[in-house]
Design a protein around this motif. Structure first.
Motif, PDB file in Angstrom:
ATOM      1  N   GLY A 122       0.752  -1.311   0.037  1.00 19.62           N
ATOM      2  CA  GLY A 122      -0.036   0.014  -0.072  1.00 19.62           C
ATOM      3  C   GLY A 122       0.721   1.233  -0.052  1.00 19.62           C
ATOM      4  O   GLY A 122       0.568   2.168  -0.719  1.00 19.62           O
ATOM      5  N   GLU A 123       1.789   1.361   0.794  1.00 23.33           N
ATOM      6  CA  GLU A 123       2.731   2.717   0.958  1.00 23.33           C
ATOM      7  C   GLU A 123       3.537   2.771  -0.503  1.00 23.33           C
ATOM      8  O   GLU A 123       3.275   3.940  -1.106  1.00 23.33           O
ATOM      9  CB  GLU A 123       3.770   2.267   2.013  1.00 23.33           C
ATOM     10  N   ALA A 128       3.989   5.796  -5.442  1.00 25.24           N
ATOM     11  CA  ALA A 128       4.067   5.658  -7.058  1.00 25.24           C
ATOM     12  C   ALA A 128       3.093   6.485  -7.447  1.00 25.24           C
ATOM     13  O   ALA A 128       3.348   7.152  -8.463  1.00 25.24           O
ATOM     14  CB  ALA A 128       4.349   4.291  -7.207  1.00 25.24           C
ATOM     15  N   LEU A 129       1.733   6.426  -7.016  1.00 22.75           N
ATOM     16  CA  LEU A 129       0.668   7.158  -7.625  1.00 22.75           C
ATOM     17  C   LEU A 129       0.960   8.714  -7.468  1.00 22.75           C
ATOM     18  O   LEU A 129       0.696   9.288  -8.313  1.00 22.75           O
ATOM     19  CB  LEU A 129      -0.630   6.534  -7.036  1.00 22.75           C
ATOM     20  N   ALA A 130       1.264   8.952  -6.225  1.00 17.44           N
ATOM     21  CA  ALA A 130       1.708  10.324  -5.882  1.00 17.44           C
ATOM     22  C   ALA A 130       2.835  10.821  -6.930  1.00 17.44           C
ATOM     23  O   ALA A 130       2.576  11.862  -7.550  1.00 17.44           O
ATOM     24  CB  ALA A 130       2.073  10.594  -4.643  1.00 17.44           C
ATOM     25  N   ASN A 131       3.871  10.224  -7.265  1.00 16.19           N
ATOM     26  CA  ASN A 131       4.746  10.583  -7.954  1.00 16.19           C
ATOM     27  C   ASN A 131       4.514  10.652  -9.632  1.00 16.19           C
ATOM     28  O   ASN A 131       4.751  11.558 -10.126  1.00 16.19           O
ATOM     29  CB  ASN A 131       5.851   9.739  -7.843  1.00 16.19           C
ATOM     30  N   THR A 132       3.705   9.941  -9.767  1.00 18.90           N
ATOM     31  CA  THR A 132       3.105   9.586 -11.290  1.00 18.90           C
ATOM     32  C   THR A 132       2.005  10.650 -11.472  1.00 18.90           C
ATOM     33  O   THR A 132       2.068  11.395 -12.703  1.00 18.90           O
ATOM     34  CB  THR A 132       2.440   8.508 -11.470  1.00 18.90           C
ATOM     35  N   GLN A 134       1.629  13.646  -9.554  1.00 19.96           N
ATOM     36  CA  GLN A 134       1.847  14.954  -8.839  1.00 19.96           C
ATOM     37  C   GLN A 134       0.718  15.379  -7.869  1.00 19.96           C
ATOM     38  O   GLN A 134       0.371  16.523  -7.754  1.00 19.96           O
ATOM     39  CB  GLN A 134       2.345  16.021  -9.740  1.00 19.96           C
ATOM     40  N   ALA A 135      -0.320  14.332  -7.495  1.00 17.71           N
ATOM     41  CA  ALA A 135      -1.297  14.568  -6.556  1.00 17.71           C
ATOM     42  C   ALA A 135      -0.928  14.032  -5.098  1.00 17.71           C
ATOM     43  O   ALA A 135       0.024  13.280  -4.987  1.00 17.71           O
ATOM     44  CB  ALA A 135      -2.350  13.939  -7.067  1.00 17.71           C
ATOM     45  N   THR A 136      -1.840  14.546  -4.173  1.00 17.62           N
ATOM     46  CA  THR A 136      -1.990  14.048  -2.924  1.00 17.62           C
ATOM     47  C   THR A 136      -2.588  12.874  -2.705  1.00 17.62           C
ATOM     48  O   THR A 136      -3.960  13.075  -3.316  1.00 17.62           O
ATOM     49  CB  THR A 136      -2.405  15.007  -1.811  1.00 17.62           C
ATOM     50  N   VAL A 137      -2.149  11.809  -2.280  1.00 14.37           N
ATOM     51  CA  VAL A 137      -3.004  10.571  -2.441  1.00 14.37           C
ATOM     52  C   VAL A 137      -3.380  10.158  -1.175  1.00 14.37           C
ATOM     53  O   VAL A 137      -2.547  10.075  -0.155  1.00 14.37           O
ATOM     54  CB  VAL A 137      -2.401   9.322  -2.980  1.00 14.37           C
ATOM     55  N   PHE A 138      -4.761   9.810  -0.902  1.00 13.65           N
ATOM     56  CA  PHE A 138      -5.333   9.253   0.399  1.00 13.65           C
ATOM     57  C   PHE A 138      -5.830   8.087   0.446  1.00 13.65           C
ATOM     58  O   PHE A 138      -6.332   7.617  -0.749  1.00 13.65           O
ATOM     59  CB  PHE A 138      -6.294  10.229   0.943  1.00 13.65           C
ATOM     60  N   ALA A 139      -5.461   7.192   1.392  1.00 12.56           N
ATOM     61  CA  ALA A 139      -6.137   5.641   1.369  1.00 12.56           C
ATOM     62  C   ALA A 139      -6.058   5.486   2.602  1.00 12.56           C
ATOM     63  O   ALA A 139      -5.793   6.170   3.513  1.00 12.56           O
ATOM     64  CB  ALA A 139      -5.337   4.871   0.366  1.00 12.56           C
ATOM     65  N   THR A 140      -6.851   3.951   2.676  1.00 10.52           N
ATOM     66  CA  THR A 140      -6.917   3.546   4.134  1.00 10.52           C
ATOM     67  C   THR A 140      -6.337   2.201   4.169  1.00 10.52           C
ATOM     68  O   THR A 140      -6.139   1.436   3.476  1.00 10.52           O
ATOM     69  CB  THR A 140      -8.412   3.508   4.676  1.00 10.52           C
ATOM     70  N   GLU A 141      -5.976   1.660   5.368  1.00  3.81           N
ATOM     71  CA  GLU A 141      -5.450   0.395   5.786  1.00  3.81           C
ATOM     72  C   GLU A 141      -6.772  -0.434   6.119  1.00  3.81           C
ATOM     73  O   GLU A 141      -6.420  -1.787   6.206  1.00  3.81           O
ATOM     74  CB  GLU A 141      -4.500   0.287   6.851  1.00  3.81           C
ATOM     75  N   LYS A 157      -4.266   7.457   5.792  1.00  4.46           N
ATOM     76  CA  LYS A 157      -3.020   7.567   5.023  1.00  4.46           C
ATOM     77  C   LYS A 157      -2.994   8.589   4.146  1.00  4.46           C
ATOM     78  O   LYS A 157      -3.794   8.594   3.055  1.00  4.46           O
ATOM     79  CB  LYS A 157      -2.378   6.261   4.833  1.00  4.46           C
ATOM     80  N   ALA A 158      -1.969   9.196   3.703  1.00  6.93           N
ATOM     81  CA  ALA A 158      -1.683  10.437   3.104  1.00  6.93           C
ATOM     82  C   ALA A 158      -0.251  10.550   2.511  1.00  6.93           C
ATOM     83  O   ALA A 158       0.639  10.268   3.174  1.00  6.93           O
ATOM     84  CB  ALA A 158      -2.182  11.703   3.404  1.00  6.93           C
ATOM     85  N   VAL A 159      -0.112  10.607   1.149  1.00  6.34           N
ATOM     86  CA  VAL A 159       1.220  10.794   0.636  1.00  6.34           C
ATOM     87  C   VAL A 159       1.195  11.852  -0.571  1.00  6.34           C
ATOM     88  O   VAL A 159       0.154  12.058  -1.202  1.00  6.34           O
ATOM     89  CB  VAL A 159       1.733   9.435  -0.100  1.00  6.34           C
ATOM     90  N   ALA A 160       2.260  12.888  -0.350  1.00 10.34           N
ATOM     91  CA  ALA A 160       2.113  14.076  -1.240  1.00 10.34           C
ATOM     92  C   ALA A 160       3.205  13.699  -2.010  1.00 10.34           C
ATOM     93  O   ALA A 160       4.234  13.577  -1.852  1.00 10.34           O
ATOM     94  CB  ALA A 160       2.186  15.188  -0.405  1.00 10.34           C
TER      95      ALA A 160
END
Length: 160
Positions: A122-123, A128-132, A134-141, A157-160
């Motif tokens: 998931g991480e 990878a989705l955020a890098n591809t 250029q978005a902030t990606v939110f998801a859950t475990e 969970k968030a990744v920018a």
């Protein structure tokens, strides 16, 4: 990676689009609960989910893309097509770098799918989705959905 909790309300701003897997159970109930103004595109197995996602993300006025589908650690199933790290080069090829660089917004992608953000898979996928994109990606475990059935509508969970 941030471990702040995000709710459906955190993924709201200007133009919002929901790409929803047409096979999700009780989709009509979920659609009835959407805020006014959210544009909905149902994705079936006959549709190219990656193309639909690229089209939405290429719009420089996009603020938030919601993706509603079935999930597992590191993946979302949308219209029968699996979006995971292996699919991201195909998504990247369809995205126009010009549209992404001209956007005045950093879009958000909210992945409303069970356990997509869980474990190392998931991480890795979220990064990878955020890098591809250029978005902030939110998801859950966790499971997504009805709390009485163990689900949540919080994306912790968030990744920018």
């Amino acid at each position: 990676m941030s471990h702040d909790t995000h709710s459906a309300a955190d993924c709201t701003q200007a133009r919002e689009v929901l790409l929803a897997d047409a096979s999700v159970e009780q989709l009509d109930v979920l659609m009835a609960g959407l805020r006014p103004g959210v544009e909905v595109q149902l994705i079936t197995p006959q549709d190219d989910a990656l193309h639909a996602m690229a089209q939405v993300l290429s719009d420089p006025s996009l603020d938030t893309l919601h993706v509603l589908g079935h999930g597992a650690p590191g993946e979302v199933i949308l219209g029968g097509q699996t979006l995971n790290t292996s699919a991201l080069p195909q998504l990247a090829a369809q995205l126009t770098a010009n549209a992404l660089s001209n956007s005045h917004l950093q879009p958000q992608i909210c992945l409303w799918s069970c356990r997509t953000g869980a474990a190392q898979a998931g991480e890795t996928f979220m990064n990878a989705l955020a890098n591809t994109t250029q978005a902030t990606v939110f998801a859950t475990e966790q499971l997504v959905g009805n709390a009485a059935k163990g689900g949540t509508w919080n994306l912790e969970k968030a990744v920018a």
